[in-house]
Enzyme design. Structure first.
Site, PDB file in Angstrom:
ATOM      1  N   GLY A  48       0.784  -1.224   0.000  1.00  0.00           N
ATOM      2  CA  GLY A  48       0.000   0.000   0.000  1.00  0.00           C
ATOM      3  C   GLY A  48       0.815   1.272   0.000  1.00  0.00           C
ATOM      4  CD  GLU A 288      12.200  -6.354   6.540  1.00  0.00           C
ATOM      5  OE1 GLU A 288      12.927  -7.118   5.875  1.00  0.00           O
ATOM      6  OE2 GLU A 288      12.439  -5.141   6.658  1.00  0.00           O
TER       7      GLU A 288
END
Length: 339
Positions: A48, A288
């Site tokens: 996104g 992450e």
């Protein structure tokens, strides 16, 4: 018998390339119709980032988000933005977009100030409208303003932005360096239910609190966290890669087990909106870092539930049952020693 337990784990993660100079560059133009063109080599892989960049550009220039046009990302024609990874997209490219838009808007404000004969500091723009602070009569659409600047004054509003991380390489002798400029911190709590008869572990819920810098799009950040937690569930309980004689013995999803919708726990995301003082936009990243604490939290929850410490992942039912068996075998000996 099923027993429940809760576990907690914390994690930190560096943003952008490790111990290597990272960079991203952008060109922007306030164009006909009050639109904004953004040209950079960004690559969307489902996270996104393009939506976030449009929001940043709209906020910085005053155009409407739907009027932001992202150009072709072929780096033969647009500035380099580097790869999609290292939790760097919003951090590196978002800051570059903000800098480019600020330069462009500075030129736009100066040009409109000349047209209206006011100070550039008094020019404001938002949602496709531009006006002079304190002067209701000096107001028009961005489309009209761009038309005036181009037709009557011959001015094309452009800007460029370059954001560079202040990373330094590791010293080969001492290992000293500035591997990252900004860090993300997070804490997760997992609740699990362990079946002591089968060894099956079910993750009932995860509460994930993460420092993500300035939040541009809360829904996207929460989506990233939920995706990271699901990956963490797979890491903790299912995903076992094995090989023999250099060849994989888990070549497909029939043997390499991934979480399904039935395995996804309820995830409660808590966004710590604390702008990063070292960057123009104040953003960090979450791609992450949200994965880091999940597996340790689940393992700690298993220990809280049944008192065994899983030291090898994934914690499959077979491994959990073996740990419970060893625990039961050790307990009588320890009880005899106490007696």
């Amino acid at each position: 018998m099923k027993k429940r337990g809760r576990g907690m784990a914390c994690g930190w993660y560096g943003i952008a390339r490790t111990a290597a100079m990272d960079r991203a560059a952008v060109w922007v133009e306030i164009d006909d119709g009050g639109t904004l063109k953004v040209a950079t080599g960004v690559t969307e892989i489902g996270e996104g980032v393009l939506t976030g960049l449009c929001q940043i550009a709209a906020e910085e220039t005053g155009v409407r988000p739907e009027d932001v046009v992202l150009a072709d990302n072929d780096t033969a024609r647009v500035p380099e933005a580097a790869h999609a990874g290292a939790t760097r997209m919003t951090y590196m490219i978002g800051n570059a977009v903000a800098l480019a838009c600020r330069e462009a808007f500075g030129k736009f404000a100066a040009a409109m100030a000349g047209y209206w004969q006011v100070s550039p500091a008094s020019i404001r723009a938002r949602a496709g409208e531009v006006w002079v602070v304190g002067s209701p009569s000096q107001r028009m659409s961005m489309e009209h303003a761009v038309h005036i600047l181009k037709k009557d004054r011959g001015i094309v509003i452009v800007g460029s932005g370059l954001f560079t991380s202040a990373h330094t390489a590791l010293d080969p002798e001492t290992g000293a360096a500035t591997p990252w400029q900004s860090y993300v911190f997070g804490t997760q709590i997992a609740e699990v239910e362990v079946d002591t008869d089968t060894g099956e572990v079910q993750v009932l819920g995860v509460w994930a609190a993460h420092d993500v810098g300035r939040v541009i799009n809360p829904q996207q950040v929460e989506g990233q966290i939920e995706g990271g937690v699901i990956m963490g569930v797979g890491h903790a309980l299912m995903e076992a890669y094995s090989q023999a004689a250099g060849h994989t013995t888990t070549p497909g999803l029939a043997k390499y087990i991934l979480p399904t919708t039935l395995d996804v726990p309820h995830v409660t995301s808590v966004l710590i909106d604390e702008p990063d003082p070292k960057t123009p936009l104040g953003v960090k990243g979450i791609g992450e870092p949200c994965l880091t604490p999940t597996a340790p939290a689940i393992v700690n929850a298993i220990h809280d539930a049944v008192g065994v410490r899983m030291t090898h992942l994934p914690a499959t039912p077979e491994r959990v049952l073996e740990a419970l068996r060893l625990k039961r075998a050790v307990q009588p000996r320890e009880q005899r020693k106490v007696a």
